[in-house]
Design a protein around this motif. Structure first.
Motif, PDB file in Angstrom:
ATOM      1  N   THR A 111      -5.661   3.949  11.579  1.00  0.00           N
ATOM      2  CA  THR A 111      -6.489   2.872  12.121  1.00  0.00           C
ATOM      3  C   THR A 111      -6.933   1.971  10.976  1.00  0.00           C
ATOM      4  N   GLU A 112      -7.348   0.797  11.313  1.00  0.00           N
ATOM      5  CA  GLU A 112      -7.851  -0.120  10.284  1.00  0.00           C
ATOM      6  C   GLU A 112      -9.061   0.482   9.573  1.00  0.00           C
ATOM      7  N   GLU A 113      -9.875   1.203  10.353  1.00  0.00           N
ATOM      8  CA  GLU A 113     -11.078   1.800   9.783  1.00  0.00           C
ATOM      9  C   GLU A 113     -10.721   2.833   8.719  1.00  0.00           C
ATOM     10  N   GLU A 114      -9.750   3.671   9.029  1.00  0.00           N
ATOM     11  CA  GLU A 114      -9.322   4.680   8.054  1.00  0.00           C
ATOM     12  C   GLU A 114      -8.791   4.022   6.789  1.00  0.00           C
ATOM     13  N   LEU A 115      -7.974   3.007   6.975  1.00  0.00           N
ATOM     14  CA  LEU A 115      -7.372   2.359   5.803  1.00  0.00           C
ATOM     15  C   LEU A 115      -8.409   1.645   4.956  1.00  0.00           C
ATOM     16  N   LEU A 116      -9.378   1.052   5.623  1.00  0.00           N
ATOM     17  CA  LEU A 116     -10.421   0.344   4.886  1.00  0.00           C
ATOM     18  C   LEU A 116     -11.150   1.303   3.941  1.00  0.00           C
ATOM     19  N   ILE A 117     -11.500   2.458   4.474  1.00  0.00           N
ATOM     20  CA  ILE A 117     -12.200   3.450   3.647  1.00  0.00           C
ATOM     21  C   ILE A 117     -11.301   3.958   2.533  1.00  0.00           C
ATOM     22  N   LEU A 118     -10.060   4.249   2.891  1.00  0.00           N
ATOM     23  CA  LEU A 118      -9.112   4.754   1.891  1.00  0.00           C
ATOM     24  C   LEU A 118      -8.932   3.742   0.757  1.00  0.00           C
ATOM     25  N   ARG A 119      -8.796   2.483   1.132  1.00  0.00           N
ATOM     26  CA  ARG A 119      -8.503   1.458   0.117  1.00  0.00           C
ATOM     27  C   ARG A 119      -9.727   1.008  -0.669  1.00  0.00           C
ATOM     28  N   THR A 120     -10.869   0.992  -0.023  1.00  0.00           N
ATOM     29  CA  THR A 120     -12.035   0.428  -0.710  1.00  0.00           C
ATOM     30  C   THR A 120     -12.908   1.485  -1.346  1.00  0.00           C
ATOM     31  N   GLN A 121     -12.763   2.746  -0.901  1.00  0.00           N
ATOM     32  CA  GLN A 121     -13.656   3.766  -1.465  1.00  0.00           C
ATOM     33  C   GLN A 121     -12.927   4.849  -2.235  1.00  0.00           C
ATOM     34  N   ILE A 122     -11.737   5.197  -1.796  1.00  0.00           N
ATOM     35  CA  ILE A 122     -11.124   6.405  -2.350  1.00  0.00           C
ATOM     36  C   ILE A 122     -10.036   6.097  -3.365  1.00  0.00           C
ATOM     37  N   ASP A 123      -9.096   5.292  -2.969  1.00  0.00           N
ATOM     38  CA  ASP A 123      -7.983   5.007  -3.872  1.00  0.00           C
ATOM     39  C   ASP A 123      -7.989   3.527  -4.242  1.00  0.00           C
ATOM     40  N   VAL A 124      -9.074   3.139  -4.842  1.00  0.00           N
ATOM     41  CA  VAL A 124      -9.319   1.720  -5.092  1.00  0.00           C
ATOM     42  C   VAL A 124      -8.233   1.110  -5.974  1.00  0.00           C
ATOM     43  N   GLY A 125      -7.794   1.853  -6.962  1.00  0.00           N
ATOM     44  CA  GLY A 125      -6.757   1.329  -7.859  1.00  0.00           C
ATOM     45  C   GLY A 125      -5.356   1.490  -7.309  1.00  0.00           C
ATOM     46  N   GLY A 126      -5.222   2.118  -6.165  1.00  0.00           N
ATOM     47  CA  GLY A 126      -3.896   2.311  -5.585  1.00  0.00           C
ATOM     48  C   GLY A 126      -3.046   3.332  -6.323  1.00  0.00           C
ATOM     49  N   GLN A 127      -3.697   4.152  -7.147  1.00  0.00           N
ATOM     50  CA  GLN A 127      -2.917   5.123  -7.936  1.00  0.00           C
ATOM     51  C   GLN A 127      -2.181   6.129  -7.065  1.00  0.00           C
ATOM     52  N   VAL A 128      -2.788   6.479  -5.966  1.00  0.00           N
ATOM     53  CA  VAL A 128      -2.171   7.481  -5.103  1.00  0.00           C
ATOM     54  C   VAL A 128      -1.289   6.823  -4.040  1.00  0.00           C
ATOM     55  N   THR A 129      -1.794   5.743  -3.451  1.00  0.00           N
ATOM     56  CA  THR A 129      -1.150   5.232  -2.240  1.00  0.00           C
ATOM     57  C   THR A 129      -0.104   4.161  -2.498  1.00  0.00           C
ATOM     58  N   ASP A 130      -0.167   3.553  -3.654  1.00  0.00           N
ATOM     59  CA  ASP A 130       0.695   2.390  -3.857  1.00  0.00           C
ATOM     60  C   ASP A 130       2.083   2.786  -4.337  1.00  0.00           C
ATOM     61  N   ARG A 131       2.694   3.684  -3.568  1.00  0.00           N
ATOM     62  CA  ARG A 131       4.076   4.035  -3.828  1.00  0.00           C
ATOM     63  C   ARG A 131       4.760   4.177  -2.483  1.00  0.00           C
ATOM     64  N   GLY A 132       6.075   4.172  -2.473  1.00  0.00           N
ATOM     65  CA  GLY A 132       6.802   4.269  -1.204  1.00  0.00           C
ATOM     66  C   GLY A 132       6.867   2.912  -0.540  1.00  0.00           C
ATOM     67  N   ARG A 133       7.436   2.898   0.637  1.00  0.00           N
ATOM     68  CA  ARG A 133       7.647   1.630   1.338  1.00  0.00           C
ATOM     69  C   ARG A 133       6.425   1.260   2.170  1.00  0.00           C
ATOM     70  N   TRP A 134       6.416   0.003   2.597  1.00  0.00           N
ATOM     71  CA  TRP A 134       5.338  -0.481   3.450  1.00  0.00           C
ATOM     72  C   TRP A 134       5.802  -0.616   4.893  1.00  0.00           C
ATOM     73  N   ILE A 135       4.877  -0.405   5.796  1.00  0.00           N
ATOM     74  CA  ILE A 135       5.170  -0.474   7.221  1.00  0.00           C
ATOM     75  C   ILE A 135       4.309  -1.591   7.825  1.00  0.00           C
ATOM     76  N   GLU A 136       4.884  -2.309   8.780  1.00  0.00           N
ATOM     77  CA  GLU A 136       4.081  -3.334   9.439  1.00  0.00           C
ATOM     78  C   GLU A 136       4.227  -3.224  10.953  1.00  0.00           C
ATOM     79  N   LEU A 137       3.198  -3.711  11.634  1.00  0.00           N
ATOM     80  CA  LEU A 137       3.245  -3.766  13.093  1.00  0.00           C
ATOM     81  C   LEU A 137       3.725  -5.161  13.466  1.00  0.00           C
TER      82      LEU A 137
END
Lengths: 323, 278, 323, 278
Positions: free
Chosen positions: D243-269
């Motif tokens: 959900t957008e809510e989950e991603l917002l928290i993940l991106r703004t609070q947990i993995d702010v620098g993208g060290q964990v998440t900024d790998r692999g491909r991107w998906i879009e709706l």
């Protein structure tokens, strides 16, 4: 790793897988309040036939009020971990609660031989440190631990220990069987309502005892907030998830001492020791246990405010006790 | 500064003897209370304030505040005051396993030719016929793991026996090599036995050897109070009496209530000789 | 207690009696000052061919300044306890100091395979917890401890562990060989000049490491008085008599963090990790070790007051760190 | 309050999936950093603030202050903030031995049909010919001692293999009963494997079973990125997008620098369907 010799003493079953299964099914992980009265805690968590351990003893930061409650509820057929203790085992055996004792050190006197002769109690032989090592094995979730003592004693023959050949050095080495008590009683300085707890000063095996036991009743001098617990995590030695009941018991070690909080009451100690050396606990039990309904009543009616103030006043040392 | 005492008890004598052995460069593991702890506390207050000792509850090198309340020699704030570390019983055992404990100091009910210690039963173990005592407590670990043990007991036939009724804590078991065969570490074992009348050591054969006697008894009196004949040192030395300074500290600071020392007979200096007081 | 299977890995000799004899002869019990420079400590107590352990790692409350000194002194043929570590083992192997590593977790990269192919280093397989359990066995003075993990891995085959039949449950159980390193390097928050020491926050195995090792070099953020040590004995986890050298090394974990004292330096970490992933530590070693004479010079010339103030400032959490 | 996200990375997807499994009534042992820790931190900040976890350095139930400096997921003050207890590695292992760890959450290099984990070497172990990695770290203890493990890896042929080149941390080894024969406790073992494309479980036969796939791939695509054919659940379920809510928290609070998440491909709706972004 050959077995060279084995003690012939009966020992409480070693079953790490059974312990794990018990934990999985029965121990609540969630932080739920476990505050209850000593009566409720002992009713719920001490059962006839249990293997019961307690940390320290009736005189030194021990769960004295909980022990009196166990006797008051006339629990039966307990098997007791009797290490580093003066009168506790004598009280439990003479009150008819315990019929087996693993010995490290227990306060002696005519009661022991009488209990053996009358078939009321069996004793198995270890030493203080071997018993705490058995608890450590239990607390590590392994079936045994090695040690380099006890093998050369007569006690070994009446114990559950084994002498094996160490596969690393090819020398003989002792193994002690893990001990995972059914229930343990531990008195601490501070705990929150969930059972996160602190002990200050030296100790015998409070952490090992708490981790090794299937059910754990804590009594505590003070209830503190979880917020306070989280402020100094290095002070905490018992985690809430191993604890089943938290009993708020100021002066819970009376007549014993709680380091940094209050001194022992020499009169109370002499009274208990005297009963033991006479070999007759009837008056002691009647006065301190059966005629009294609770620890609060004991403090109110038998001990009194004056004496409580006195044992607090006499404990002049505060350094190192987190106060 | 060193006046021979004119009046002291047997217990005071033995405590003073042991206290004089103790050194700053060693670590001691001390049995819970009684003469062993009194010896250590006396040494700290006379010759070696920096003396370091452990007790079973894992206290490391405390600066104990004496006197203690009755029985409050462990897990008690005055006994554990200003330690270098507060541990637990398993921690004390670890330190000893590693070889850091130079000496263990113990008292006992019975000792035999090979230095084995009985604190469990006098008489037959099985069936509850013997007189039962409290068990080894911490002494088994101390006797097994310290490099050397110093044992304190009384001088009585029933205490010095050929073979103890029950080995609660090991001496040399039944001779050289026996400890290791039963899983104990190499080295280690009994070193001295002190009674109020005598001091014993051990020979290469691991057997008790009389080495010195108190000034108020003869060698024959000592031997009369033993159930077996020990080996004898080539020369039996005299044990030096306590000094007034030692006794003053022991009586006024350490054993104020006389709980430890006020047992056994009294000795007095009369006409230049020590003898039992009437 | 039959041996069912044994790993074929070479392991550092298990010899509890040899350790005891070493302690008896060589470890000073008296409280003597052990304050010395990192150069003197490493010269005196780290020897070519030693088994070397360190607590934590180059980034997290590890003895980073001491590791650099070991490299600076070009120690040889070390056998290293490589648990919970990112770059430390890589540095020691690539600098030519270490030729054997027991692995729990080490920072990887092209350097490992190259070192194996070139015959410069042998690796033996364990896991982080199995290595700290080996240290615990060493710290307990026993030849082995049991565990209920690791037996079902390929690593087991390349280790010194054994699978035996437990004489208490008749089930298979793993034994790990005790590890008693020749020397260990431990960085602590506070120590007195004798080596009585405190560590705050979580840890890997500082106490086990200190007790298990024949020689122990402490580096410490702060030297405190023995009087202070005695004021709160429950905080002290390392006793002086196991320690051989005390090195006063403020920022001794740099570029790593010391919980409650200072944060890590991300730049410094990225520089070291970058070298490892490139597989070339030459520039890193030249700049941070060989061209520098001491830790003090490192802080002065390479790090600078500004950055030190910065890492201190960024460590905003003080709660629980005894300050 | 629950808006399906329109744009996310494969890593974000898998972190969200795992975070949704986590419950307040369980204790988790979390591998050091990466997706496992991000999943836990996300769960704490979305659904279950009281979630309790351990890490290898013996921290019990911290209230971590995110974000962390690079690599500072253990023995670091923000990671260990306001814990219920600070312990050590052996302490964490004790807790797990006793059966208090319900779930272990891990990531890995390679996993095989029986859930065995390789983080040591790809290729031949001996002689240094394979590509060497860092070893099991804490994963061996977690995989052996937690009641259930949740494994996270990428969906690649080289990661899902019939038999791992090296068992760094045990799954079911080679089938039912094998763990106990090698000294592990009864019960325990692999429970779920998550990749950014799919979720797998295990059957009674201890073999990997495909149970669900991400909305942006087909079952065949998943199978194409495996070196072996897994068992198939009767019904392959769809995995719900973040959900957008989950991603917002993940991106703004947990993995702010993208060290964990900024790998692999991107998906879009796009046009109501999820697909890989170009």
């Amino acid at each position: 790793m050959l077995i060279r010799e084995e003690g012939k003493g009966e020992y409480f079953k070693v079953d790490p897988d059974g312990f794990r299964a018990f934990v999985r099914e029965n121990k609540p992980r969630a932080t739920v309040s476990k505050l209850m009265s000593e009566r409720e805690a002992v009713e719920k968590f001490v059962r006839d036939g249990d293997y019961l351990a307690y940390d320290c003893n009736y005189f030194q930061r021990g769960p004295s009020s909980l022990m009196r409650e166990v006797i008051r509820q006339r629990k039966k057929r307990l098997w007791v971990c009797g290490k580093f203790t003066y009168v506790a085992c004598a009280l439990l055996v003479e009150a008819g609660c315990a019929d087996r004792v693993d010995i490290g050190f227990i306060g002696f006197g005519p009661w022991i031989s009488r209990a053996v002769r009358e078939g009321r109690c069996k004793f198995f032989e270890y030493s203080n440190a071997i018993m705490t090592l058995r608890l450590k094995a239990g607390a590590m979730g392994v079936p045994f631990l090695p040690a380099r003592s006890f093998g050369a004693t007569s006690g070994f023959e009446y114990s559950g220990c084994k002498l094996v050949t160490d596969p690393y050095t090819d020398q003989p080495i002792l193994l002690v069987p893990a001990l995972n008590p059914d229930v343990s009683l531990i008195h601490v300085h501070q705990a929150d309502e969930y059972g996160n707890a602190r002990v200050f000063g030296t100790g015998i095996a409070h952490q090992e005892c708490a981790l090794a036991s299937k059910r754990v009743i804590l009594s505590t001098e003070e209830i503190i907030s979880t917020d306070e617990i989280r402020r100094d995590p290095g002070r905490n030695s018992i985690p809430h998830f191993v604890v089943d009941a938290v009993v708020h018991a100021p002066f819970g070690a009376y007549p014993g001492t709680v380091q940094g909080y209050y001194a022992s009451d020499p009169e109370g100690i002499i009274e208990a020791m005297g009963a033991m050396f006479r070999g007759d606990f009837r008056d002691y039990l009647q006065k301190h246990v059966y005629s009294i309904g609770s620890h609060a009543e004991c403090l109110e009616k038998l001990v009194g405010a004056q004496k409580l103030a006195d044992v607090r006043r006499r404990e002049t040392i505060r350094e190192g006790y987190g106060i | 500064m060193s006046t021979p005492a004119v009046n002291f008890s047997e217990r005071e004598f033995v405590i003073v003897q042991v206290s004089r052995l103790l050194e700053a460069k060693c670590i001691y593991w001390v049995g819970g209370g009684g003469e062993p702890l009194a010896s250590v506390l006396l040494a700290k207050r006379t010759r070696v304030p920096e003396l370091q000792y452990l007790t079973e509850d894992g206290v490391v090198a405390p600066e104990a505040l004496v006197p203690f309340d009755p029985l409050m020699t462990m897990v008690a704030s005055r006994a554990n005051y200003r330690a270098l570390q507060w541990g637990t019983m398993n921690y004390a055992a670890d330190i000893a396993h590693l070889g850091y404990v130079d000496y263990g100091i113990l008292n006992t009910l019975q000792v035999d030719r090979y230095g084995n210690i009985n604190s469990t039963v006098v008489g037959k173990y099985e069936g509850g016929e013997g007189r039962r005592f409290g068990g080894p407590g911490g002494a088994d670990s101390i006797a097994a793991l310290a490099w050397r043990t110093i044992l304190i007991t009384d001088q009585h036939k029933r205490k010095f026996v050929e073979k103890v009724d029950f080995i609660s804590s090991p001496g040399f078991v039944d001779g050289p090599g026996a400890r290791q065969k039963r899983g104990l570490a190499a080295g280690g074992g009994p070193w001295r036995v002190y009674s109020p009348w005598a001091m014993f050591g051990y020979g290469q054969d691991c057997q008790l050897m009389l080495q010195a006697v108190a000034p108020y008894v003869t060698v024959d009196q000592v031997l009369d109070e033993m159930s077996f004949k020990p080996k004898m040192a080539k020369k039996i030395a005299p044990l030096e009496p306590p000094t007034e300074e030692e006794l003053l500290i022991l009586r006024t600071q350490i054993d104020v209530g006389g709980q430890v020392t006020d047992r056994g007979r009294w000795i007095e200096l009369k006409d230049g000789k020590y003898r039992f007081a009437e």
